[in-house]
Design an enzyme around this catalytic site. Structure first.
Site, short mmCIF file in Angstrom:
data_model
loop_
_atom_site.label_atom_id
_atom_site.label_comp_id
_atom_site.label_asym_id
_atom_site.label_seq_id
_atom_site.Cartn_x
_atom_site.Cartn_y
_atom_site.Cartn_z
CB THR B 158 -0.86 0.27 1.36
OG1 THR B 158 -0.20 -0.09 2.53
CG2 THR B 158 -1.91 -1.10 1.05
CE LYS B 184 0.49 -3.28 3.27
NZ LYS B 184 -0.43 -2.54 4.37
CB THR B 195 -0.39 -1.44 10.43
OG1 THR B 195 -1.01 -0.90 11.75
CG2 THR B 195 -1.30 -1.71 9.39
CD GLU B 283 2.66 5.56 6.56
OE1 GLU B 283 1.79 5.08 5.78
OE2 GLU B 283 2.22 6.37 7.60
CG ASN B 406 0.13 9.08 7.53
OD1 ASN B 406 -0.37 8.18 7.05
ND2 ASN B 406 1.51 8.86 8.08
CB SER B 411 -10.17 17.17 -0.03
OG SER B 411 -10.85 17.26 1.05
#
Lengths: 411, 411
Positions: B158, B184, B195, B283, B406, B411
């Protein structure tokens, strides 16, 4: 390194009243900062009662140890606070530094060291040279005043971008009592306690045990209900001082006295206002976030879930991105380890229902939620659907600003 | 949104061996991503045993629920993994989607739905349309192959910036057994579990209860000892499949069988390599950090302290800033709530002692520590000084990259 003032800073500062029996002075002791005040001396009238709560860190600062010992006495004559050095993890030197500083302060205001309270905030692990206070405290004792409160609020700042003050009054026995409070805190902020120092002063005649009970009660929904980054300081200190100099008010010596409730409500207002200011000055914050949990199996369970949501980096970065990412809220509820049933969860952003019965709400309106997320005061409410437990935790978003403040200093 | 490949990515990928009894195919089902594979089908020989551990989230995904039910059976014939949608918090629709997908897979490889294992990763809260798999899985079943392993590792990514593979061999009964693993994971990574999804395949003949015991044992020091951001996923899944097709090896049916130990050691190597790759693809990570706790009152206590340090945003941002900020390490030890005595703490960065007996070490050499902090594999070791308990947790630093991945999608 100066950081931009938080966009959530207040537009103006309140003018707090003088508190009879309280006088203060600030000075530049040159502990770490240049060209700003970094030490605060507050003196109290004889028989001022004191109460407080201190960090639950297993590695508390020397000043925290000192205050814990002295709180047992119940009376205070002086408070010394410095910024720039936390005097934490400084070993025997730290204890010596505290002892010497208290001695200097006691001499300056004319009391015993056991009546002196101390707090330090700033770098951890660097020895604090008590010699910096020699001479300075004596001079300060010669120019004590009862205003303006902005000065002590400024002297205790570290990475704070604005000073934090709040006040309240209450009517007791037909007379007005006054409360004035200051706080500092911006990072290393998490419940038990937030990383912060806060000092609250009142002229109400409240006996130390009553004051202690009220502080302990109201800290739960105020300073212990805020989190910036989940990191708990070694130095958290909240102290309340009651001089008893308000005219015409009989002493409050019993927690069952109805007047304790009246005073407690005003105290709670001040603590809440200060705690929210800490969140609004959270390092890098651009949004204030209120996380409400309803329907948990107990209030304690609700609090742990609320904290899990409020501490989640993924929830906080989503909010920074103005994304109503309820999936991350579900994740944070799930990781709390508290009773929860995925298929009963409901989630609201503000008044907008985004999910219920464990899936996206049929009424979900992305445009409405997106518009809501652009605000700078957001509310996330999760219904757990299992009981009556509820709790609220206050936090802020996690932005590049936090990284810049805490990580951008490659040497 | 493509993010730059982690600077900690491996320079090359291992060529993993074919595993007798295992065949796979990948495809583009168009679940969310365009122009990349997003679905993996693996088929297993009859009588393949299966074991696994799943997220402890109270809000698990539908696929996690499905796997938990099917693990009881102990045998597997198919595994279907998709990326792009986690099928989590999707209510009744999620359960339906899982049921339909398992049915399609069972039809495609010729087994019962109870022998099909499923995992989904990606967005939480969006319904996953099982119709996307119709036709696709049947076509994939017609072109199953046993190489190259890079393809399945890619199909399950992902926000990962590199595919994760690891393999090992062991000598059992004079014959070689092979293990191949993929994983992953990049964000929403914290112990219990990280996770992530990970799937490990072996031709060793290991009975399901033995495989389960070994996976549970070795996950503790591998996947459950890594944290990127303290956030626990709804979808964490680690599954191990043993086909028993290695020639000349008698079945291992007892955890006390010495061969279980030999196999377990090789399995642990694979799990560890995969877990570390997850941290190295954390990340925004620019540094891999190993946090060792020694001298705690128990191993469990040491683990909780190690996790507190590894999860601390202030410790992680300091490391990003190449600052050996031991004060923040003290803070994180203190907030863990585990037995600790400030005045016995010692702290090392790499081999360099920075603090001992609760204060800065006399030998402290800032230049040496600063040079050390510029490395991209760092070790922080804290001596608690109270007992023999020890634990290690692996993490990465917290950088602007994490916020960008993140939070930068207003938007």
């Amino acid at each position: 390194m100066a950081h931009p003032v938080s966009p959530l800073a207040p537009k103006f500062y309140p003018e707090l009243p003088a508190i009879a029996g309280v006088a203060f002075a600030t000075a530049e002791a040159g502990i770490k900062y240049k060209n700003r005040t970094d030490v605060l001396l507050v003196s109290f009238a004889p028989e001022t009662s004191v109460a407080g709560v201190l960090t639950r860190s297993k590695c508390p600062s020397a000043a925290v140890d000192w205050c814990r010992d002295n709180l047992a006495g119940g009376t205070a004559r002086a408070l010394v606070v410095n910024s720039g050095n936390a005097n934490a993890f400084t070993g025997l030197k730290g204890r010596e530094s505290v002892r010497i500083t208290a001695g200097i302060a006691a001499g300056a205001v004319g009391c015993t060291p056991a009546e002196v309270f101390l707090a330090s905030t700033g770098v951890i692990g660097e020895p604090l040279d008590a010699g910096k206070f020699a001479g300075v405290l004596e001079t300060m004792a010669g120019r004590l005043a009862d205003a303006p409160w902005l000065e002590p609020a400024k002297a205790i700042m570290t990475t704070d971008t604005f000073p934090k003050l709040a006040g309240a009054t209450a009517d007791i026995d037909g007379h007005v009592i006054n409360i004035a409070g200051i706080a500092k805190g911006s990072g290393m902020i998490a419940p038990d306690m937030a990383t912060m120092l806060s000092f609250v002063f009142t002229d109400a005649p409240v006996a130390a045990p009553v004051l202690q009970a009220l502080v302990a009660r109201h800290v739960k929904t105020t300073f212990n209900a805020v989190t910036v980054d989940s990191d708990t300081s070694t130095s958290d200190t909240l102290l309340a001082f009651a001089t008893g100099k308000a005219e015409g008010v009989e002493p409050i010596t019993d927690i069952e006295d109805p007047r304790a409730e009246v005073f407690g409500a005003a105290l709670a207002d001040v603590l809440f206002e200060l705690a929210i200011q800490v969140v609004r000055d959270g390092e890098g914050a651009t949004k204030q976030v209120t996380v409400n949990i309803e329907g948990a199996v107990s209030d304690e369970s609700a609090f742990r879930i609320a904290k899990s949501v409020a501490d989640s980096p993924l929830v906080k970065t989503a909010i920074a991105g103005e994304d109503a990412n309820w999936g991350r809220v579900v994740m944070a509820v799930g990781k709390a380890g508290e009773p929860a049933d995925r298929d009963r969860l409901s989630i609201r952003f503000g008044d907008i229902l985004v999910a219920r019965d464990g899936e996206r709400a049929g009424s979900y309106d992305e445009a409405a939620v997106s518009a809501y997320m652009k605000g700078d005061e957001l509310e996330v409410t999760v219904g757990i659907g299992l009981g009556e437990g509820r709790a609220t935790v206050y936090t802020c978003d996690l932005t590049h600003g936090y990284i810049a403040i805490n990580g951008d200093y490659r040497s």
